[in-house]
Scaffold this motif. Structure first.
Motif, PDB file in Angstrom:
ATOM      1  N   LYS A  57       0.827  -1.204   0.000  1.00 23.48           N
ATOM      2  CA  LYS A  57       0.000   0.000   0.000  1.00 23.48           C
ATOM      3  C   LYS A  57       0.866   1.261   0.000  1.00 23.48           C
ATOM      4  N   ASP A  75      -5.729   2.399   7.723  1.00 23.58           N
ATOM      5  CA  ASP A  75      -6.394   1.106   7.929  1.00 23.58           C
ATOM      6  C   ASP A  75      -5.414   0.005   8.348  1.00 23.58           C
ATOM      7  N   ARG A 106     -12.850  10.198   9.655  1.00 15.17           N
ATOM      8  CA  ARG A 106     -13.486  10.136   8.333  1.00 15.17           C
ATOM      9  C   ARG A 106     -14.708   9.231   8.381  1.00 15.17           C
ATOM     10  N   GLU A 142      -9.762   1.722  11.393  1.00 21.20           N
ATOM     11  CA  GLU A 142     -10.824   1.747  10.381  1.00 21.20           C
ATOM     12  C   GLU A 142     -11.890   0.722  10.751  1.00 21.20           C
TER      13      GLU A 142
HETATM   14 MG    MG Z   1      -8.886   2.780   3.169  1.00 24.25          MG
END
Ligand code: MG
Ligand code: GTP
Length: 197
Positions: A57, A75, A106, A142
């Motif tokens: 990522k 995350d 978020r 997350e």
């Molecule tokens: Mg994400």
């Protein structure tokens, strides 16, 4: 070597954050059981992003492979909360967000606004303090809230997408989207029956 030690410590901190948030969710679910004889949470799945998918990522996002970059990835600590009904998703999410030590970073409501693929879930990225021996770390977690039907679709769609080397055809994509809509209809009907009880 120092970097490695820091990485191990950081992973431990993320693991602590997962335990804190999942305990909060379990406490809410238990309270519902005692008060209303009902469990809004069907089950939960917790995961700490593996080093490999974390590095992939970072690379995909064009970030350096160093500890400072980790803060941009929200995350690393992940919790999936599978609820019985759509109402439970919003109820549990809002009760969690009411808590003083939880800060919302978020919110993406893919139930009200499903993704192009048909994917549905409510995603929250929250921040929670983890108290260590020499400092307090604010750690992002997350949380994906979804119903059993949404989870069934997401699991199978993921499996189908990654099974084929070249990805799936646009016809398959369209069919999967239809399946997602059929699942959403089932969710609405089942919730209606539940409410009538
Ligand atoms: Mg994400
Ligand atoms: P990332 O950089 O990939 O995290 O994208 P993002 O920050 O825009 O996150 P997003 O809100 O799209 O959520 C990413 C996560 O949601 C994925 O890791 C999956 O778990 C889930 N997800 C999102 N879209 C889909 C989808 O079309 N199918 C399935 N099965 N899962 C999805």
């Amino acid at each position: 070597m120092d970097e490695f030690q820091d990485y191990v410590l950081l992973r431990n901190t993320y693991h602590a954050a997962i335990r804190e948030v999942s305990t909060k969710l379990e406490i809410l679910d238990d309270e519902f059981q005692v008060r209303y004889d009902y469990n809004p949470i069907h089950h939960m799945e917790c995961r700490l992003k593996s080093p490999q998918s974390l590095f992939e990522k970072l690379e995909r996002k064009g970030l350096d492979i160093r500890l400072e970059s980790f803060y941009k990835i929200t995350d690393i600590a992940g919790i999936r909360v599978i609820c019985n009904y759509i109402d439970d998703v919003y109820a549990v999410a809002s009760l969690l967000l009411q808590q003083d030590d939880i800060k919302l970073l978020r919110r993406s409501d893919y139930i009200k606004n499903p993704k192009e693929s048909g994917y549905r879930s409510l995603h929250l990225v929250v921040q929670i303090p983890v108290f260590l021996s020499d400092r307090t770390e604010m750690v992002p977690v997350e949380i994906q809230f979804r119903t059993i039907a949404m989870d069934t679709w997401a699991s199978l769609e993921h499996e189908l997408k990654y099974k084929r080397v070249g990805g799936i055809t646009s016809k398959m994509e369209a069919e999967l989207k239809e399946c997602a809509e059929a699942m959403a209809e089932v969710d609405r009907k089942m919730e209606q029956i539940h409410k009538e009880l």
